[in-house]
Write an enzyme that holds these catalytic residues in place. Structure first.
Site, PDB file in Angstrom:
ATOM      1  N   LYS A 248      76.902  64.307  49.470  1.00 28.14           N
ATOM      2  CA  LYS A 248      77.824  64.257  48.351  1.00 28.14           C
ATOM      3  C   LYS A 248      77.813  62.842  47.760  1.00 28.14           C
ATOM      4  O   LYS A 248      77.437  61.916  48.486  1.00 28.14           O
ATOM      5  CB  LYS A 248      79.228  64.663  48.795  1.00 28.14           C
ATOM      6  CG  LYS A 248      80.024  63.551  49.501  1.00 28.14           C
ATOM      7  CD  LYS A 248      81.477  63.913  49.638  1.00 28.14           C
ATOM      8  CE  LYS A 248      82.340  62.688  49.700  1.00 28.14           C
ATOM      9  NZ  LYS A 248      83.732  62.876  49.968  1.00 28.14           N
TER      10      LYS A 248
ATOM     11  N   ASP B  99      78.472  69.408  53.251  1.00 28.01           N
ATOM     12  CA  ASP B  99      79.887  69.075  53.180  1.00 28.01           C
ATOM     13  C   ASP B  99      80.318  69.030  54.632  1.00 28.01           C
ATOM     14  O   ASP B  99      80.451  70.076  55.275  1.00 28.01           O
ATOM     15  CB  ASP B  99      80.683  70.139  52.413  1.00 28.01           C
ATOM     16  CG  ASP B  99      82.147  69.737  52.274  1.00 28.01           C
ATOM     17  OD1 ASP B  99      82.676  69.126  53.216  1.00 28.01           O
ATOM     18  OD2 ASP B  99      82.755  70.031  51.235  1.00 28.01           O
ATOM     19  N   HIS B 100      80.508  67.810  55.154  1.00 27.36           N
ATOM     20  CA  HIS B 100      80.661  67.716  56.615  1.00 27.36           C
ATOM     21  C   HIS B 100      81.915  68.416  57.114  1.00 27.36           C
ATOM     22  O   HIS B 100      82.014  68.728  58.293  1.00 27.36           O
ATOM     23  CB  HIS B 100      80.587  66.256  57.087  1.00 27.36           C
ATOM     24  CG  HIS B 100      81.764  65.431  56.691  1.00 27.36           C
ATOM     25  ND1 HIS B 100      81.869  64.792  55.482  1.00 27.36           N
ATOM     26  CD2 HIS B 100      82.900  65.140  57.351  1.00 27.36           C
ATOM     27  CE1 HIS B 100      83.016  64.146  55.427  1.00 27.36           C
ATOM     28  NE2 HIS B 100      83.650  64.340  56.542  1.00 27.36           N
TER      29      HIS B 100
ATOM     30  N   LYS C 180      82.854  71.076  60.996  1.00 24.85           N
ATOM     31  CA  LYS C 180      83.880  70.825  62.010  1.00 24.85           C
ATOM     32  C   LYS C 180      84.114  72.076  62.851  1.00 24.85           C
ATOM     33  O   LYS C 180      84.121  73.198  62.330  1.00 24.85           O
ATOM     34  CB  LYS C 180      85.193  70.381  61.341  1.00 24.85           C
ATOM     35  CG  LYS C 180      85.098  68.961  60.790  1.00 24.85           C
ATOM     36  CD  LYS C 180      86.385  68.569  60.106  1.00 24.85           C
ATOM     37  CE  LYS C 180      86.283  67.175  59.503  1.00 24.85           C
ATOM     38  NZ  LYS C 180      86.222  66.116  60.501  1.00 24.85           N
TER      39      LYS C 180
ATOM     40  N   ASP D  74      86.492  63.281  44.660  1.00 24.29           N
ATOM     41  CA  ASP D  74      85.984  62.849  45.967  1.00 24.29           C
ATOM     42  C   ASP D  74      86.367  63.823  47.083  1.00 24.29           C
ATOM     43  O   ASP D  74      85.631  63.951  48.062  1.00 24.29           O
ATOM     44  CB  ASP D  74      86.551  61.448  46.287  1.00 24.29           C
ATOM     45  CG  ASP D  74      85.861  60.802  47.472  1.00 24.29           C
ATOM     46  OD1 ASP D  74      84.615  60.804  47.491  1.00 24.29           O
ATOM     47  OD2 ASP D  74      86.553  60.300  48.376  1.00 24.29           O
TER      48      ASP D  74
ATOM     49  N   HIS E 136      85.678  69.140  49.682  1.00 25.54           N
ATOM     50  CA  HIS E 136      86.224  69.457  51.006  1.00 25.54           C
ATOM     51  C   HIS E 136      87.395  70.443  50.956  1.00 25.54           C
ATOM     52  O   HIS E 136      87.398  71.453  51.655  1.00 25.54           O
ATOM     53  CB  HIS E 136      86.690  68.181  51.720  1.00 25.54           C
ATOM     54  CG  HIS E 136      85.635  67.121  51.816  1.00 25.54           C
ATOM     55  ND1 HIS E 136      84.342  67.397  52.153  1.00 25.54           N
ATOM     56  CD2 HIS E 136      85.685  65.789  51.617  1.00 25.54           C
ATOM     57  CE1 HIS E 136      83.635  66.269  52.164  1.00 25.54           C
ATOM     58  NE2 HIS E 136      84.428  65.288  51.833  1.00 25.54           N
TER      59      HIS E 136
HETATM   60  P1  NAP Z   1      74.571  52.665  51.671  1.00 21.88           P
HETATM   61  O1  NAP Z   1      75.191  52.094  52.899  1.00 21.88           O
HETATM   62  O2  NAP Z   1      74.682  51.925  50.386  1.00 21.88           O
HETATM   63  O3  NAP Z   1      73.029  52.890  51.993  1.00 21.88           O
HETATM   64  C1  NAP Z   1      72.099  53.233  51.001  1.00 21.88           C
HETATM   65  C2  NAP Z   1      70.738  53.366  51.652  1.00 21.88           C
HETATM   66  O4  NAP Z   1      69.791  53.694  50.639  1.00 21.88           O
HETATM   67  C3  NAP Z   1      70.247  52.092  52.318  1.00 21.88           C
HETATM   68  O5  NAP Z   1      69.510  52.434  53.478  1.00 21.88           O
HETATM   69  C4  NAP Z   1      69.314  51.492  51.260  1.00 21.88           C
HETATM   70  O6  NAP Z   1      68.405  50.650  51.891  1.00 21.88           O
HETATM   71  C5  NAP Z   1      68.690  52.773  50.708  1.00 21.88           C
HETATM   72  N1  NAP Z   1      68.152  52.621  49.366  1.00 21.88           N
HETATM   73  C6  NAP Z   1      68.772  52.127  48.272  1.00 21.88           C
HETATM   74  N2  NAP Z   1      67.946  52.152  47.210  1.00 21.88           N
HETATM   75  C7  NAP Z   1      66.773  52.686  47.642  1.00 21.88           C
HETATM   76  C8  NAP Z   1      65.528  52.970  47.027  1.00 21.88           C
HETATM   77  N3  NAP Z   1      65.298  52.703  45.740  1.00 21.88           N
HETATM   78  N4  NAP Z   1      64.552  53.526  47.775  1.00 21.88           N
HETATM   79  C9  NAP Z   1      64.754  53.799  49.082  1.00 21.88           C
HETATM   80  N5  NAP Z   1      65.915  53.559  49.725  1.00 21.88           N
HETATM   81  C10 NAP Z   1      66.906  52.995  49.016  1.00 21.88           C
HETATM   82  O7  NAP Z   1      75.109  54.137  51.370  1.00 21.88           O
HETATM   83  P2  NAP Z   1      75.757  55.166  52.401  1.00 21.88           P
HETATM   84  O8  NAP Z   1      77.190  54.864  52.537  1.00 21.88           O
HETATM   85  O9  NAP Z   1      74.925  55.251  53.614  1.00 21.88           O
HETATM   86  O10 NAP Z   1      75.688  56.530  51.554  1.00 21.88           O
HETATM   87  C11 NAP Z   1      74.491  57.245  51.397  1.00 21.88           C
HETATM   88  C12 NAP Z   1      74.807  58.567  50.697  1.00 21.88           C
HETATM   89  O11 NAP Z   1      75.706  59.306  51.511  1.00 21.88           O
HETATM   90  C13 NAP Z   1      75.500  58.408  49.346  1.00 21.88           C
HETATM   91  O12 NAP Z   1      75.109  59.454  48.506  1.00 21.88           O
HETATM   92  C14 NAP Z   1      76.976  58.569  49.707  1.00 21.88           C
HETATM   93  O13 NAP Z   1      77.730  59.023  48.606  1.00 21.88           O
HETATM   94  C15 NAP Z   1      76.876  59.614  50.784  1.00 21.88           C
HETATM   95  N6  NAP Z   1      78.008  59.624  51.711  1.00 21.88           N
HETATM   96  C16 NAP Z   1      78.282  58.516  52.475  1.00 21.88           C
HETATM   97  C17 NAP Z   1      79.337  58.554  53.367  1.00 21.88           C
HETATM   98  C18 NAP Z   1      79.654  57.380  54.266  1.00 21.88           C
HETATM   99  O14 NAP Z   1      80.549  57.511  55.091  1.00 21.88           O
HETATM  100  N7  NAP Z   1      78.964  56.267  54.149  1.00 21.88           N
HETATM  101  C19 NAP Z   1      80.134  59.712  53.479  1.00 21.88           C
HETATM  102  C20 NAP Z   1      79.810  60.824  52.689  1.00 21.88           C
HETATM  103  C21 NAP Z   1      78.752  60.754  51.825  1.00 21.88           C
HETATM  104  P3  NAP Z   1      67.586  49.507  51.092  1.00 21.88           P
HETATM  105  O15 NAP Z   1      68.562  48.737  50.285  1.00 21.88           O
HETATM  106  O16 NAP Z   1      66.896  48.732  52.175  1.00 21.88           O
HETATM  107  O17 NAP Z   1      66.604  50.232  50.249  1.00 21.88           O
END
Ligand code: NAP
Length: 498
Positions: A159, A188-189, A193, A246, A251
């Site tokens: 998401k 959708d985690h 659950k 969000d 959810h």
């Molecule tokens: P994040 O911490 O910003 O990580 C983004 C990742 O993408 C990093 O590994 C980054 O590494 C990589 N990346 C960025 N640009 C890239 C490119 N051009 N090519 C290849 N890799 C690239 O984000 P996140 O929190 O993990 O979230 C990831 C996704 O999950 C998003 O869609 C977010 O909405 C969703 N999500 C996250 C959470 C959460 O709890 N974090 C919960 C629900 C959903 P580099 O910069 O080294 O490329």
């Protein structure tokens, strides 16, 4: 959570290993991968579900070799996963399955190397898009360009899936250019659950509830997802989104579907998702009088550590909601006349996700009005303390005459099932479902679009009116208007309890 060795051995003897697989995690260095995906896979490895010859490939732009990535994964598992199990030899065995490729979703760097690694027959191939949504299309396109979007490929999409109907349609269309619907796993985690699946088991595995599961016997249903945290470091993203996009559109909507849907003919992906879709399509439009939006305020004595919403997002005039409560109805035979109240927010009094089914009062009290009228309340807790409680009316013990009290029939899974009750986190369960090729707990494209079609007019209505969210105290349960909305209907929110 620490697992006792005997529990781990018992789990191992019960789990059915999945087929050998290769899982590429785009965004393998990101927050989600480190906090959820990699520790979850490690737990499945310890449980004996992940075969030892599976390969997990982290992929992101940062330059590093396998060894540096394995160090990062080790640290993530110790920090976010199971520190005790990480001290065992399991971790080294798990890390031997881990690889890393520096890749750019928008360029050509790394793709030839990935193609070479993935060449071969007979293994499940899954590609987890754990990157920002703006990269989903680039990844899908390059997977096809480099010959990896073949029949055995599955993609997992995080998401947010669009920010309105038009963008969700665009994204669906883009992904459909490269993959069939049966290859797309929109995650959708909440659906992973344990309690959510138990909700279906309780509804459709018992004779007890289903005959009462309609507007004749149910007074109303509440769904609350309360968080104690604020927007934290996600302020920039969150301010463009808000609680409706969000949380509610995905959810809460999924929970609503599972609680309200008709019994599917079979527990299979399309049968279940067909029924969920019918619920979304039967939802009434929501009048703005039945929506309360809020923004949390700073904690008065701790403003530096816990700033108010507008400070946290860096926009003193932000009109984005960090809290929303709304009332809706489902226009079908089962639910006509039964309101559904949804509520979610940040910086609330406790972290708690709960679905509450409030049944109607008995039609007549044989004990006299002084004994009071009682309602059965079925509460399904998603977090914390996953479990199901049914409030039942009994006689107050003792010689004081026929006085009635409500007592809970409590099935907290951790208590009822011991440590095994909540061993599996939502992400690890869902990833194993991807490998098994089971889409039941993933959203289908038409479901997501229907959810946006219902959500969009609500958002447009407050945007057209330049609606300003009501302030609410940090640590409260939202603006008083939300309580008032219930009071007007002669009802009240269930207490948000930790
Ligand atoms: P994040 O911490 O910003 O990580 C983004 C990742 O993408 C990093 O590994 C980054 O590494 C990589 N990346 C960025 N640009 C890239 C490119 N051009 N090519 C290849 N890799 C690239 O984000 P996140 O929190 O993990 O979230 C990831 C996704 O999950 C998003 O869609 C977010 O909405 C969703 N999500 C996250 C959470 C959460 O709890 N974090 C919960 C629900 C959903 P580099 O910069 O080294 O490329």
């Amino acid at each position: 959570m620490a697992q006792r060795p005997d529990v781990m051995e018992r789990m191992k003897s019960r789990v059915i290993p999945v087929d050998p697989f290769d899982l590429v995690i785009f965004g393998g260095t990101g927050d989600l991968a480190r906090r959820k995906i990699l520790p979850g896979l490690f737990r499945r490895f310890c449980a004996g579900q992940m075969p030892g010859d599976a390969r997990i490939v982290g992929a992101a732009r940062s330059e590093m070799d396998n060894s540096a990535f394995r160090d990062m994964v080790r640290e993530a598992i110790i920090e976010f996963g199971d520190a005790d199990a990480a001290a065992t030899s399991h971790l080294d065995d798990f890390l031997a399955c881990i690889h890393y490729i520096a890749i750019d979703a928008k360029g050509d760097q790394g793709w030839a190397e990935l193609q070479t690694l993935m060449a071969g027959e007979g293994r499940v191939e899954a590609y987890y898009f754990s990157v920002g949504p703006s990269l989903f299309g680039d990844l899908a396109e390059r997977l096809q360009k480099w010959g990896m979007a073949d029949e055995k490929a599955r993609i997992v999409v995080e998401k947010p899936f669009g920010r309105d109907l038009a963008t969700a349609q665009d994204l669906n269309a883009t992904l459909a250019t490269y993959f069939d619907e049966h290859q797309i796993y929109r995650i959708d985690h909440y659906l992973g659950k344990e309690t959510v699946q138990n909700l279906m088991a309780v509804r459709f595995g018992n004779m007890l509830f289903e005959p009462l599961w309609n507007s004749q016997y149910v007074d109303h249903i509440q769904i609350t997802v309360a968080e104690t945290v604020g927007v934290g470091g996600r302020g920039e993203y969150y301010d463009k989104s808000g609680a409706m996009r969000d949380m509610v559109q995905n959810h809460l909507m999924q929970l609503l579907c599972l609680i309200a849907m008709e019994p599917p003919a079979r527990f299979d992906p399309d049968a279940v998702r067909d029924e969920k879709l019918k619920v979304i399509r039967a939802l009434d439009p929501v009048d703005h009088h039945h929506v309360v939006r809020g923004q949390y305020q700073a904690e008065p004595l701790n403003e530096a550590a816990h700033p108010g919403y507008r400070t946290a997002v860096g926009d003193a005039r932000s009109r984005t909601e960090s809290f929303i409560a709304l009332k809706t109805h489902i226009s079908n035979w089962r639910w006509a006349g039964t309101p559904f109240y949804l509520r979610t927010g940040k910086r609330m009094s406790a972290r708690s996700s709960e679905i509450t089914v409030v049944f109607k009062e008995t039609p007549h009290s044989i004990f006299g009005e002084e004994a009071g009228r009682h309602r059965n309340v079925l509460s399904i807790r998603l977090q914390p303390n996953e479990g199901i409680t049914l409030g039942v009316t009994i006689k107050e013990p003792g010689p004081g005459g026929m006085r009635l009290i409500d007592v809970p029939l409590d099935m907290t899974f951790a208590e009822a099932l011991g440590d095994e009750g909540d061993q599996v986190d939502a992400y690890e369960r869902l990833i194993m479902d991807v490998i098994r090729g089971n889409q039941t707990l993933f959203m289908r494209g038409d479901e997501v679009e229907a959810a946006w079609a219902w959500t969009d007019p609500i958002i447009e209505s407050w945007e057209a009116r330049h609606d300003v969210p009501k302030p609410y105290e940090s640590g409260s349960d939202g603006p008083t208007d939300s309580i008032e909305m219930m009071r007007r209907d002669g009802r009240q929110w269930r207490e948000v309890s930790p």
